[in-house]
Write an enzyme that holds these catalytic residues in place. Structure first.
Site, PDB file in Angstrom:
ATOM      1  N   LYS A 151      10.597   2.043  18.675  1.00  0.00           N
ATOM      2  CA  LYS A 151      10.988   3.339  18.084  1.00  0.00           C
ATOM      3  C   LYS A 151      10.036   4.423  18.567  1.00  0.00           C
ATOM      4  O   LYS A 151       8.919   4.128  19.047  1.00  0.00           O
ATOM      5  CB  LYS A 151      10.973   3.294  16.553  1.00  0.00           C
ATOM      6  CG  LYS A 151       9.630   2.884  15.907  1.00  0.00           C
ATOM      7  CD  LYS A 151       8.664   4.012  15.606  1.00  0.00           C
ATOM      8  CE  LYS A 151       7.380   3.553  14.908  1.00  0.00           C
ATOM      9  NZ  LYS A 151       6.273   4.473  14.916  1.00  0.00           N
ATOM     10  N   ASP A 207       6.502   0.191   8.731  1.00  0.00           N
ATOM     11  CA  ASP A 207       7.624   0.566   9.604  1.00  0.00           C
ATOM     12  C   ASP A 207       8.757  -0.465   9.600  1.00  0.00           C
ATOM     13  O   ASP A 207       9.800  -0.236  10.209  1.00  0.00           O
ATOM     14  CB  ASP A 207       7.142   0.709  11.065  1.00  0.00           C
ATOM     15  CG  ASP A 207       6.235   1.908  11.259  1.00  0.00           C
ATOM     16  OD1 ASP A 207       6.197   2.775  10.365  1.00  0.00           O
ATOM     17  OD2 ASP A 207       5.571   1.972  12.309  1.00  0.00           O
ATOM     18  N   GLY A 222       5.973   0.720  17.288  1.00  0.00           N
ATOM     19  CA  GLY A 222       6.479  -0.186  16.250  1.00  0.00           C
ATOM     20  C   GLY A 222       6.835  -1.586  16.710  1.00  0.00           C
ATOM     21  O   GLY A 222       7.627  -2.258  16.039  1.00  0.00           O
ATOM     22  N   GLY A 272       5.305  -4.615  16.706  1.00  0.00           N
ATOM     23  CA  GLY A 272       5.050  -5.689  15.744  1.00  0.00           C
ATOM     24  C   GLY A 272       5.996  -5.602  14.553  1.00  0.00           C
ATOM     25  O   GLY A 272       6.511  -6.614  14.064  1.00  0.00           O
TER      26      GLY A 272
HETATM   27  O1  C5P Z   1       1.777  -1.169   6.945  1.00  0.00           O
HETATM   28  P1  C5P Z   1       1.134  -1.229   8.298  1.00  0.00           P
HETATM   29  O2  C5P Z   1       0.357  -2.496   8.484  1.00  0.00           O
HETATM   30  O3  C5P Z   1       2.078  -0.936   9.400  1.00  0.00           O
HETATM   31  O4  C5P Z   1       0.086  -0.042   8.334  1.00  0.00           O
HETATM   32  C1  C5P Z   1      -1.063  -0.078   9.129  1.00  0.00           C
HETATM   33  C2  C5P Z   1      -2.119   0.801   8.524  1.00  0.00           C
HETATM   34  O5  C5P Z   1      -1.707   2.166   8.596  1.00  0.00           O
HETATM   35  C3  C5P Z   1      -2.386   0.555   7.071  1.00  0.00           C
HETATM   36  O6  C5P Z   1      -3.387  -0.411   6.891  1.00  0.00           O
HETATM   37  C4  C5P Z   1      -2.838   1.910   6.570  1.00  0.00           C
HETATM   38  O7  C5P Z   1      -4.210   2.090   6.850  1.00  0.00           O
HETATM   39  C5  C5P Z   1      -2.081   2.885   7.441  1.00  0.00           C
HETATM   40  N1  C5P Z   1      -0.869   3.449   6.809  1.00  0.00           N
HETATM   41  C6  C5P Z   1      -0.994   4.408   5.820  1.00  0.00           C
HETATM   42  N2  C5P Z   1       0.133   4.942   5.254  1.00  0.00           N
HETATM   43  C7  C5P Z   1       1.359   4.571   5.672  1.00  0.00           C
HETATM   44  C8  C5P Z   1       1.499   3.609   6.691  1.00  0.00           C
HETATM   45  C9  C5P Z   1       0.361   3.063   7.246  1.00  0.00           C
HETATM   46  O8  C5P Z   1      -2.100   4.773   5.439  1.00  0.00           O
HETATM   47  N3  C5P Z   1       2.429   5.113   5.103  1.00  0.00           N
END
Ligand code: C5P
Length: 317
Positions: A14, A155, A119, A121
């Site tokens: 994406k 995501d 995106g 992973g």
């Molecule tokens: O959820 P994911 O592992 O993809 O997010 C990676 C990191 O990005 C999280 O550990 C967080 O620090 C940050 N994040 C955030 N707010 C979001 C998405 C991600 O702070 N809405």
């Protein structure tokens, strides 16, 4: 012998057409307002369910030492899926919990660069959820699968839908909008990546930029108009004007200055729109013709500002 069923699937990347950070939540995550766009560039997965051998989740990815099998998002997706399914069936008094955890081998072929904001992973993880949901005969409602997905990664819910979607809150509120499919996209990814947590952390040290919710709601609702030609689609997108901002771009450029240089190089080469996707470090440009995209791609490949970059010419889905 226990039967093995193998599913072959792919997981598209994406780009974030814009990304606004609207607030910080008590758990440290951020409230987002972003339009995500699926692109025609994918990882490939083979998911084998059943067969002899220990009832465990195995993630294989040849040639990638950076993929830690039980930390990978595919592992997390399958693990969460099985524990939720066990709980659901136990609550309904339906099945012995152990009998629904077959051996699951996920074989990944990675093409989407990591630490790119594309995106990869999360898309792989969503594909695993979709395969398991199908294999077990749709045990979860759309809402339940969405909740499971956001617990795997912010995501992931988007990739259960794909296409063009408004994504809000941490990422769990996904609203499909009219498709911007077919637009040529040029991706330029510096060799250096950006860590997503670091990028979000950097944004916390400054006051959040102003977010005009009404202006965005008006713009996003205008995006629901169906357009036939590529130039009409691109023009509609570009009416966003100054709303087309990625709040993570500034901290990412501070960490990898080449991101800013690539954006300038793409604009100099004739791209009418170029910005970073997600938390970077990939930059994307959109076009209304393949010829124009190819021309800019050829120019950028020889530009010293895009030295050592991965260049991908693809299109929106
Ligand atoms: O959820 P994911 O592992 O993809 O997010 C990676 C990191 O990005 C999280 O550990 C967080 O620090 C940050 N994040 C955030 N707010 C979001 C998405 C991600 O702070 N809405």
């Amino acid at each position: 012998m226990d039967k093995i069923e193998t599913y072959k699937t792919s997981a598209n990347a994406k780009v974030n057409l814009f990304l606004r950070v609207c607030g910080t939540l008590p758990n440290g995550y951020h409230r987002l307002y972003t339009v995500m766009q699926e692109i025609d560039y994918c990882d490939e997965l083979l998911v084998s369910i059943g067969g002899e051998g220990p009832a465990e989740i195995v993630v294989e990815c040849e040639g990638r030492t950076d993929i830690i099998p039980n930390k990978n998002l595919c592992y997390k997706a399958a693990d969460r899926f099985y524990s939720s399914l066990r709980n659901k069936l136990a609550a309904e008094g339906k099945q012995d919990s152990r009998s629904i955890f077959p051996r699951t081998v996920i074989n990944l072929t990675k093409n989407i660069p990591s630490e790119s904001g594309m995106g990869g992973g999360s898309s792989d993880a969503a594909s695993v959820l979709i395969v398991l949901q199908e294999h077990f005969g749709n045990p979860f409602t759309e809402e339940e699968l969405g909740k499971l997905a956001v617990n795997v990664g912010a995501d992931v819910p988007f990739f259960l839908y794909g296409g063009t979607c408004l994504c809000e809150k941490v990422g769990e509120d996904v609203t499909p909008i009219a498709s911007l499919a077919g637009l040529p996209v040029l991706i330029v990814k510096p060799s250096e990546g950006v860590s997503t947590p670091e990028c979000f952390k950097a944004i916390d040290s400054e006051e959040l930029p102003f977010f005009d919710g009404d202006a965005y709601a008006g713009y996003v609702s205008s995006l629901t108009e169906e357009k036939d030609s590529l130039s009409d689609k691109l023009d509609l997108f570009l009416t966003g004007g100054e709303l087309l901002v990625n709040d993570l771009q500034k901290p990412a450029v501070n960490s990898v200055p080449q991101i800013g240089e690539i954006i300038t190089a793409l604009k100099d080469a004739g791209a009418s729109y170029a910005a970073m996707t997600g938390s970077g470090s990939a930059v994307f440009a959109l076009f209304d013709s393949e010829e124009k995209a190819k021309e800019v791609s050829d120019t950028v490949k020889t530009d010293p500002r895009a030295k050592d970059c991965i260049v991908i010419l693809t299109k929106t889905v």
